[in-house]
Motif scaffolding. Structure first.
Motif, PDB file in Angstrom:
ATOM      1  N   ASP A  91       0.859  -1.190   0.000  1.00 25.63           N
ATOM      2  CA  ASP A  91       0.000   0.000   0.000  1.00 25.63           C
ATOM      3  C   ASP A  91       0.893   1.239   0.000  1.00 25.63           C
ATOM      4  OD1 ASP A  91      -2.242   1.665   0.230  1.00 25.63           O
ATOM      5  OD2 ASP A  91      -2.122   1.633   2.427  1.00 25.63           O
ATOM      6  N   HIS A  92       0.571   2.191  -0.868  1.00 23.13           N
ATOM      7  CA  HIS A  92       1.374   3.418  -0.880  1.00 23.13           C
ATOM      8  C   HIS A  92       0.504   4.630  -1.123  1.00 23.13           C
ATOM      9  CE1 HIS A  92       1.253   3.288  -5.300  1.00 23.13           C
ATOM     10  NE2 HIS A  92       1.810   4.474  -5.307  1.00 23.13           N
ATOM     11  N   ASN A  93       1.047   5.779  -0.761  1.00 23.81           N
ATOM     12  CA  ASN A  93       0.374   7.053  -0.952  1.00 23.81           C
ATOM     13  C   ASN A  93       0.594   7.481  -2.410  1.00 23.81           C
ATOM     14  OD1 ASN A  93      -0.083   9.872  -1.132  1.00 23.81           O
ATOM     15  ND2 ASN A  93       0.183  10.071   1.078  1.00 23.81           N
ATOM     16  N   HIS A  94      -0.472   7.610  -3.165  1.00 26.25           N
ATOM     17  CA  HIS A  94      -0.353   7.933  -4.589  1.00 26.25           C
ATOM     18  C   HIS A  94       0.007   9.394  -4.829  1.00 26.25           C
ATOM     19  CE1 HIS A  94      -1.957   4.125  -6.343  1.00 26.25           C
ATOM     20  NE2 HIS A  94      -2.221   3.958  -5.055  1.00 26.25           N
ATOM     21  N   TYR A  95      -0.067  10.224  -3.804  1.00 26.41           N
ATOM     22  CA  TYR A  95       0.295  11.633  -3.967  1.00 26.41           C
ATOM     23  C   TYR A  95       1.781  11.895  -3.766  1.00 26.41           C
ATOM     24  CZ  TYR A  95      -4.746  12.167  -3.584  1.00 26.41           C
ATOM     25  OH  TYR A  95      -6.087  12.035  -3.760  1.00 26.41           O
ATOM     26  N   ASN A  96       2.460  11.025  -3.007  1.00 26.47           N
ATOM     27  CA  ASN A  96       3.897  11.244  -2.802  1.00 26.47           C
ATOM     28  C   ASN A  96       4.745   9.997  -3.079  1.00 26.47           C
ATOM     29  OD1 ASN A  96       3.605   9.628  -0.524  1.00 26.47           O
ATOM     30  ND2 ASN A  96       3.479  11.356   0.883  1.00 26.47           N
ATOM     31  N   GLY A  97       4.107   8.880  -3.378  1.00 34.59           N
ATOM     32  CA  GLY A  97       4.842   7.657  -3.720  1.00 34.59           C
ATOM     33  C   GLY A  97       5.376   6.885  -2.525  1.00 34.59           C
ATOM     34  N   LYS A  98       5.131   7.388  -1.302  1.00 34.93           N
ATOM     35  CA  LYS A  98       5.705   6.743  -0.117  1.00 34.93           C
ATOM     36  C   LYS A  98       4.950   5.473   0.260  1.00 34.93           C
ATOM     37  CE  LYS A  98       7.769  10.774   2.037  1.00 34.93           C
ATOM     38  NZ  LYS A  98       7.726  11.702   3.163  1.00 34.93           N
ATOM     39  N   TYR A  99       5.722   4.443   0.584  1.00 34.64           N
ATOM     40  CA  TYR A  99       5.172   3.167   1.023  1.00 34.64           C
ATOM     41  C   TYR A  99       4.513   3.352   2.390  1.00 34.64           C
ATOM     42  CZ  TYR A  99       5.247  -1.603   2.911  1.00 34.64           C
ATOM     43  OH  TYR A  99       4.910  -2.790   3.480  1.00 34.64           O
ATOM     44  N   ARG A 100       3.301   2.747   2.553  1.00 35.03           N
ATOM     45  CA  ARG A 100       2.629   2.828   3.849  1.00 35.03           C
ATOM     46  C   ARG A 100       2.799   1.535   4.625  1.00 35.03           C
ATOM     47  NH1 ARG A 100      -1.971   6.712   2.126  1.00 35.03           N
ATOM     48  NH2 ARG A 100      -2.659   5.086   0.745  1.00 35.03           N
ATOM     49  N   ASP A 101       2.320   0.432   4.055  1.00 37.30           N
ATOM     50  CA  ASP A 101       2.431  -0.834   4.772  1.00 37.30           C
ATOM     51  C   ASP A 101       1.926  -1.959   3.885  1.00 37.30           C
ATOM     52  OD1 ASP A 101       2.910  -2.517   7.039  1.00 37.30           O
ATOM     53  OD2 ASP A 101       2.418  -0.790   8.305  1.00 37.30           O
ATOM     54  N   SER A 102       1.998  -3.184   4.415  1.00 36.97           N
ATOM     55  CA  SER A 102       1.469  -4.330   3.679  1.00 36.97           C
ATOM     56  C   SER A 102       0.009  -4.538   4.076  1.00 36.97           C
ATOM     57  CB  SER A 102       2.303  -5.578   3.971  1.00 36.97           C
ATOM     58  OG  SER A 102       2.386  -5.786   5.349  1.00 36.97           O
ATOM     59  N   HIS A 104      -4.007  -6.580   2.768  1.00 36.42           N
ATOM     60  CA  HIS A 104      -4.740  -7.432   1.842  1.00 36.42           C
ATOM     61  C   HIS A 104      -5.066  -6.591   0.613  1.00 36.42           C
ATOM     62  CE1 HIS A 104      -6.068  -9.506   5.691  1.00 36.42           C
ATOM     63  NE2 HIS A 104      -5.534 -10.485   4.992  1.00 36.42           N
ATOM     64  N   ASN A 105      -5.192  -7.222  -0.526  1.00 34.32           N
ATOM     65  CA  ASN A 105      -5.567  -6.490  -1.731  1.00 34.32           C
ATOM     66  C   ASN A 105      -6.918  -5.795  -1.543  1.00 34.32           C
ATOM     67  OD1 ASN A 105      -5.237  -5.649  -4.461  1.00 34.32           O
ATOM     68  ND2 ASN A 105      -6.695  -7.236  -5.062  1.00 34.32           N
ATOM     69  N   LYS A 106      -7.867  -6.542  -0.962  1.00 35.94           N
ATOM     70  CA  LYS A 106      -9.212  -5.988  -0.756  1.00 35.94           C
ATOM     71  C   LYS A 106      -9.171  -4.773   0.188  1.00 35.94           C
ATOM     72  CE  LYS A 106     -13.668  -7.522   1.008  1.00 35.94           C
ATOM     73  NZ  LYS A 106     -14.346  -8.621   1.694  1.00 35.94           N
ATOM     74  N   CYS A 107      -8.413  -4.880   1.276  1.00 37.38           N
ATOM     75  CA  CYS A 107      -8.309  -3.759   2.225  1.00 37.38           C
ATOM     76  C   CYS A 107      -7.657  -2.548   1.566  1.00 37.38           C
ATOM     77  CB  CYS A 107      -7.515  -4.181   3.455  1.00 37.38           C
ATOM     78  SG  CYS A 107      -8.361  -5.407   4.469  1.00 37.38           S
ATOM     79  N   ASN A 108      -6.666  -2.807   0.726  1.00 41.27           N
ATOM     80  CA  ASN A 108      -5.986  -1.722   0.018  1.00 41.27           C
ATOM     81  C   ASN A 108      -6.951  -0.996  -0.922  1.00 41.27           C
ATOM     82  OD1 ASN A 108      -3.852  -0.125  -0.890  1.00 41.27           O
ATOM     83  ND2 ASN A 108      -3.385  -1.528  -2.544  1.00 41.27           N
ATOM     84  N   LEU A 109      -7.770  -1.773  -1.637  1.00 39.90           N
ATOM     85  CA  LEU A 109      -8.733  -1.161  -2.565  1.00 39.90           C
ATOM     86  C   LEU A 109      -9.805  -0.379  -1.812  1.00 39.90           C
ATOM     87  CD1 LEU A 109      -9.128  -4.072  -5.130  1.00 39.90           C
ATOM     88  CD2 LEU A 109      -7.913  -1.916  -5.458  1.00 39.90           C
ATOM     89  N   ASN A 110     -10.185  -0.883  -0.634  1.00 42.79           N
ATOM     90  CA  ASN A 110     -11.195  -0.182   0.174  1.00 42.79           C
ATOM     91  C   ASN A 110     -10.660   1.110   0.776  1.00 42.79           C
ATOM     92  OD1 ASN A 110     -13.225  -2.023  -0.267  1.00 42.79           O
ATOM     93  ND2 ASN A 110     -12.769  -3.226   1.555  1.00 42.79           N
ATOM     94  N   ALA A 111      -9.359   1.212   0.903  1.00 41.32           N
ATOM     95  CA  ALA A 111      -8.751   2.375   1.557  1.00 41.32           C
ATOM     96  C   ALA A 111      -8.303   3.424   0.552  1.00 41.32           C
ATOM     97  CB  ALA A 111      -7.564   1.916   2.393  1.00 41.32           C
TER      98      ALA A 111
END
Ligand SMILES: [Zn+2]
Length: 128
Positions: A91-102, A104-111
Motif C-alpha cells: 500500500d502506498h500514498n499515490h500523492y507522494n509515492g511513499k510506502y505505507r504498509d502491507s 490485503h488487496n481488498k483492504c488496500n482497494l477499500n482504503a
C-alpha cells in the motif's frame, strides 16, 4: 455583505453586493486547482528496509488479520498437502509515492484516497 474566504494560510475579504458570485467563482477556481493536485499517481518508492519489512509482514495494516491462509481444495495442495495462499500487496500514498504498509488487496482497494476536498462554511465568517 462581507464574505471572508480562508484557505489556510490565505485569507481574502471581499465587500460588495456581488460577493456571493465572487465567492462561488473563487470556489470554482479552487476546485480546478485541487483537481490538478489530486489527479496524480506517483509510483511506489520503497527503501530496501521497507521491502524487507514487507517481506516479513504477516498482518494486514488495516484489518490486522493474517496475510496468509492455508489454501483449501485438492487442486491447490502441493506434495506436502499444504499450500499457503498469500494475499499481500504494497500500500502506498499515490500523492507522494511513499510506502505505507502491507495489506490485503481488498483492504488496500477499500482504503482508496479521497478525491475530494471538503468545503466548510463557517457562519461566523459571513457578515450581513
Ligand atoms: Zn486486511
Amino acid at each position: 455583505m462581507i464574505i471572508i474566504i480562508c484557505v489556510n494560510p490565505i485569507i481574502k475579504k471581499y465587500y460588495g453586493e456581488d460577493c456571493i458570485n465572487v465567492f462561488v467563482n473563487h470556489v470554482i477556481e479552487l476546485e480546478k486547482k485541487f483537481k490538478q493536485l489530486l489527479n496524480v499517481n506517483i509510483p511506489l518508492r520503497m527503501t530496501d528496509e521497507q521491502e524487507k519489512k514487507f517481506q516479513k509482514e504477516r498482518k494486514c495494516f488495516y484489518c490486522n488479520k493474517s496475510l496468509y491462509k492455508l489454501a483449501e481444495g485438492p487442486l491447490e495442495k502441493n506434495k506436502t498437502g499444504h499450500v499457503w495462499f498469500i494475499d499481500k500487496v504494497r500500500d502506498h500514498n499515490h500523492y507522494n509515492g511513499k510506502y505505507r504498509d502491507s495489506t490485503h488487496n481488498k483492504c488496500n482497494l477499500n482504503a482508496k484516497q479521497n478525491k475530494f476536498v471538503p468545503l466548510e462554511i463557517d457562519k461566523k465568517l459571513i457578515l450581513i
